[in-house]
Structure formats: structure tokens, C-alpha cells
Write a protein that holds these residues in place. Structure first.
Motif, PDB file in Angstrom:
ATOM      1  N   GLY A   1       3.334 -12.149  -1.311  1.00 22.31           N
ATOM      2  CA  GLY A   1       2.023 -11.842  -1.718  1.00 22.31           C
ATOM      3  C   GLY A   1       1.978 -11.229  -2.880  1.00 22.31           C
ATOM      4  O   GLY A   1       2.705 -10.515  -3.509  1.00 22.31           O
ATOM      5  N   ILE A   2       0.470 -11.004  -3.324  1.00 26.01           N
ATOM      6  CA  ILE A   2       0.067 -10.227  -4.335  1.00 26.01           C
ATOM      7  C   ILE A   2      -1.259  -9.719  -4.047  1.00 26.01           C
ATOM      8  O   ILE A   2      -1.927 -10.315  -3.253  1.00 26.01           O
ATOM      9  CB  ILE A   2       0.054 -11.039  -5.889  1.00 26.01           C
TER      10      ILE A   2
ATOM     11  N   GLY B   1       0.677  -1.227  -0.025  1.00 27.48           N
ATOM     12  CA  GLY B   1      -0.138  -0.161   0.064  1.00 27.48           C
ATOM     13  C   GLY B   1       0.857   1.295  -0.067  1.00 27.48           C
ATOM     14  O   GLY B   1       0.532   2.362  -0.641  1.00 27.48           O
ATOM     15  N   ALA B   2       1.973   1.189   1.033  1.00 29.43           N
ATOM     16  CA  ALA B   2       2.809   2.436   0.856  1.00 29.43           C
ATOM     17  C   ALA B   2       3.755   2.774  -0.626  1.00 29.43           C
ATOM     18  O   ALA B   2       3.635   3.906  -0.873  1.00 29.43           O
ATOM     19  CB  ALA B   2       3.790   2.348   1.816  1.00 29.43           C
ATOM     20  N   THR B   3       3.973   1.639  -1.094  1.00 26.21           N
ATOM     21  CA  THR B   3       4.468   1.712  -2.358  1.00 26.21           C
ATOM     22  C   THR B   3       3.489   2.275  -3.513  1.00 26.21           C
ATOM     23  O   THR B   3       3.898   3.209  -4.176  1.00 26.21           O
ATOM     24  CB  THR B   3       4.861   0.384  -2.932  1.00 26.21           C
ATOM     25  N   ILE B   4       2.173   1.822  -3.340  1.00 24.31           N
ATOM     26  CA  ILE B   4       1.289   2.394  -4.373  1.00 24.31           C
ATOM     27  C   ILE B   4       1.056   3.880  -3.908  1.00 24.31           C
ATOM     28  O   ILE B   4       1.318   4.647  -4.914  1.00 24.31           O
ATOM     29  CB  ILE B   4       0.146   1.665  -4.231  1.00 24.31           C
ATOM     30  N   SER B   5       0.840   4.076  -2.597  1.00 22.16           N
ATOM     31  CA  SER B   5       0.507   5.510  -2.487  1.00 22.16           C
ATOM     32  C   SER B   5       1.761   6.478  -2.905  1.00 22.16           C
ATOM     33  O   SER B   5       1.525   7.530  -3.338  1.00 22.16           O
ATOM     34  CB  SER B   5       0.414   5.715  -0.813  1.00 22.16           C
ATOM     35  N   ILE B   6       3.129   6.105  -2.736  1.00 19.41           N
ATOM     36  CA  ILE B   6       4.125   6.972  -3.200  1.00 19.41           C
ATOM     37  C   ILE B   6       4.226   6.854  -4.751  1.00 19.41           C
ATOM     38  O   ILE B   6       4.411   8.025  -5.212  1.00 19.41           O
ATOM     39  CB  ILE B   6       5.309   6.470  -2.624  1.00 19.41           C
ATOM     40  N   GLU B   7       4.192   5.847  -5.334  1.00 19.93           N
ATOM     41  CA  GLU B   7       4.176   5.707  -6.746  1.00 19.93           C
ATOM     42  C   GLU B   7       3.288   6.640  -7.562  1.00 19.93           C
ATOM     43  O   GLU B   7       3.496   7.013  -8.561  1.00 19.93           O
ATOM     44  CB  GLU B   7       4.512   4.282  -7.287  1.00 19.93           C
ATOM     45  N   THR B   8       2.155   6.590  -7.081  1.00 19.98           N
ATOM     46  CA  THR B   8       0.630   7.265  -7.712  1.00 19.98           C
ATOM     47  C   THR B   8       0.411   8.369  -6.940  1.00 19.98           C
ATOM     48  O   THR B   8      -0.675   8.939  -7.507  1.00 19.98           O
ATOM     49  CB  THR B   8      -0.391   5.862  -7.743  1.00 19.98           C
ATOM     50  N   ASN B   9       1.062   8.793  -5.879  1.00 18.73           N
ATOM     51  CA  ASN B   9       0.253  10.018  -5.213  1.00 18.73           C
ATOM     52  C   ASN B   9      -1.094   9.719  -4.981  1.00 18.73           C
ATOM     53  O   ASN B   9      -1.816  10.611  -5.033  1.00 18.73           O
ATOM     54  CB  ASN B   9       0.824  10.962  -6.159  1.00 18.73           C
ATOM     55  N   SER B  10      -1.394   8.755  -4.441  1.00 15.74           N
ATOM     56  CA  SER B  10      -2.998   8.618  -4.144  1.00 15.74           C
ATOM     57  C   SER B  10      -2.874   7.734  -2.661  1.00 15.74           C
ATOM     58  O   SER B  10      -1.748   7.310  -2.101  1.00 15.74           O
ATOM     59  CB  SER B  10      -3.501   7.472  -5.025  1.00 15.74           C
TER      60      SER B  10
ATOM     61  N   VAL C   1      -4.662  -1.118  -8.889  1.00 18.60           N
ATOM     62  CA  VAL C   1      -3.320  -1.185  -9.126  1.00 18.60           C
ATOM     63  C   VAL C   1      -2.964  -2.702  -8.356  1.00 18.60           C
ATOM     64  O   VAL C   1      -3.358  -3.064  -7.340  1.00 18.60           O
ATOM     65  CB  VAL C   1      -2.412  -0.260  -8.129  1.00 18.60           C
ATOM     66  N   THR C   2      -2.238  -3.453  -9.115  1.00 17.31           N
ATOM     67  CA  THR C   2      -1.649  -4.714  -8.546  1.00 17.31           C
ATOM     68  C   THR C   2      -0.198  -4.682  -8.147  1.00 17.31           C
ATOM     69  O   THR C   2       0.563  -4.169  -8.823  1.00 17.31           O
ATOM     70  CB  THR C   2      -1.938  -5.820  -9.663  1.00 17.31           C
ATOM     71  N   ALA C   3       0.085  -5.099  -7.064  1.00 10.82           N
ATOM     72  CA  ALA C   3       1.416  -4.998  -6.380  1.00 10.82           C
ATOM     73  C   ALA C   3       1.888  -6.549  -5.890  1.00 10.82           C
ATOM     74  O   ALA C   3       0.971  -7.416  -5.596  1.00 10.82           O
ATOM     75  CB  ALA C   3       1.613  -3.924  -5.143  1.00 10.82           C
TER      76      ALA C   3
ATOM     77  N   ILE D   1       5.157  -2.549  -8.219  1.00 12.10           N
ATOM     78  CA  ILE D   1       3.809  -2.411  -8.669  1.00 12.10           C
ATOM     79  C   ILE D   1       4.163  -3.422  -9.859  1.00 12.10           C
ATOM     80  O   ILE D   1       5.105  -3.103 -10.793  1.00 12.10           O
ATOM     81  CB  ILE D   1       3.568  -1.000  -9.144  1.00 12.10           C
ATOM     82  N   LEU D   2       2.993  -4.348 -10.024  1.00 11.38           N
ATOM     83  CA  LEU D   2       3.128  -5.151 -11.436  1.00 11.38           C
ATOM     84  C   LEU D   2       2.187  -4.438 -12.409  1.00 11.38           C
ATOM     85  O   LEU D   2       2.485  -4.763 -13.642  1.00 11.38           O
ATOM     86  CB  LEU D   2       2.542  -6.400 -11.220  1.00 11.38           C
ATOM     87  N   LYS D   3       0.950  -3.878 -12.083  1.00  8.08           N
ATOM     88  CA  LYS D   3      -0.045  -3.468 -12.870  1.00  8.08           C
ATOM     89  C   LYS D   3      -0.478  -2.241 -12.600  1.00  8.08           C
ATOM     90  O   LYS D   3      -1.068  -2.357 -11.384  1.00  8.08           O
ATOM     91  CB  LYS D   3      -0.821  -4.443 -13.444  1.00  8.08           C
ATOM     92  N   HIS D   4      -0.851  -1.195 -13.366  1.00  2.68           N
ATOM     93  CA  HIS D   4      -1.690   0.182 -12.731  1.00  2.68           C
ATOM     94  C   HIS D   4      -2.708   0.325 -14.021  1.00  2.68           C
ATOM     95  O   HIS D   4      -2.202   0.828 -15.166  1.00  2.68           O
ATOM     96  CB  HIS D   4      -0.685   1.278 -12.524  1.00  2.68           C
ATOM     97  N   GLU D   5      -3.908  -0.049 -13.805  1.00  5.72           N
ATOM     98  CA  GLU D   5      -4.952   0.318 -14.923  1.00  5.72           C
ATOM     99  C   GLU D   5      -6.007   1.425 -14.213  1.00  5.72           C
ATOM    100  O   GLU D   5      -6.652   0.771 -13.339  1.00  5.72           O
ATOM    101  CB  GLU D   5      -5.303  -1.047 -15.370  1.00  5.72           C
ATOM    102  N   GLY D   6      -6.043   2.390 -14.587  1.00  8.70           N
ATOM    103  CA  GLY D   6      -7.342   3.254 -13.974  1.00  8.70           C
ATOM    104  C   GLY D   6      -6.764   3.295 -12.561  1.00  8.70           C
ATOM    105  O   GLY D   6      -5.969   3.787 -12.203  1.00  8.70           O
TER     106      GLY D   6
END
Length: 127
Positions: free
Chosen positions: A115-116, A55-64, A98-100, A90-95
Motif C-alpha cells: 500500500g501507499i 501511521g506509526a512510522t510517520i509519528s515516530i519519524e516526524t514526532n507528530s 507525508v507519503t509512506a 516514508i517516501l516524501k515529507h512536504e510540509g
């Protein structure tokens, strides 16, 4: 890229120490309150560690803000080790989805858990 520092009172309580380089990493020193009665680490500790680091990786990478939708985990070794480290990507970001992928391993590279997860990314509104 200059990334924001990620911190939390929960991180502090659990003993998480985070370092940010070209990916998000989370180090967890073993503490007595993380052990079950039989001396093993509770799988919930690793579940939380993977969920937070992805979740932190996604938040940082996508500013969300990242909200967990689905999390699939496998555990390989629950015997206590001195230190654990999680790495995520992050494996995939679509709209807004996000899959990590995250892995937890010991200092000497032994795989502990993997985990995924799928997360909903809600953009942070700028003031």
C-alpha cells in the motif's frame, strides 16, 4: 536513535507485536478470530495493519500525530499463513503532508499486500 515504544490495546487484541529497529515493523501471528467463514484472512486486517504501521512510522519519524488522508492498497494472497510482517518507509515529507509505503509479507518473504498512503502530520506539542 532511541525511539519510543509504540503500543495499543488494539494491537494487543489483534495480536500485533511491534519491534523497532531502523524501521518500524509489525508482526501479526495468525489468530482464529481473524479468519472469514471461508477460512481466508479478511482484507480489512491487512488494511488496518498497513494503516497502523505507516501511521506509526510517520509519528515516530516526524514526532507528530499522523492522520490518514488517502490509502491505496493491493492484496495478493488472502490464504492464511502462520505469521505476517509489515514494513514501512516514508517516501516524501512536504510540509504537513507525508507519503509512506508499506508492504506485508510472510516469514519466508512472500508478498501478501502492498500500500501507499498520504497522511497529515500534526506536530506533538512539547510540555
Amino acid at each position: 536513535m532511541n525511539r519510543p515504544k509504540t503500543s495499543s490495546t488494539f494491537f494487543d487484541y489483534m495480536g500485533f507485536k511491534s519491534t523497532i529497529a531502523d524501521r518500524f515493523e509489525l508482526n501479526l501471528p495468525l489468530q482464529p478470530h481473524l479468519l472469514q467463514d471461508d477460512g481466508a484472512i479478511h482484507p480489512g486486517v491487512f488494511s488496518t495493519m498497513l494503516d497502523i504501521s505507516m501511521g506509526a512510522t510517520i509519528s515516530i519519524e516526524t514526532n507528530s500525530f499522523a492522520t490518514t488522508i488517502n490509502l491505496n492498497l493491493s492484496f495478493f494472497d488472502l490464504l492464511p499463513k502462520e505469521t505476517y510482517q509489515a514494513e514501512t518507509k516514508i517516501l516524501k515529507h512536504e510540509g504537513k503532508y507525508v507519503t509512506a509505503e508499506g508492504t506485508i509479507f510472510t516469514e519466508d518473504g512472500v508478498l501478501i499486500a502492498k500500500g501507499i498512503g498520504t497522511f497529515k502530520a500534526t506536530p506533538i506539542k512539547q510540555k
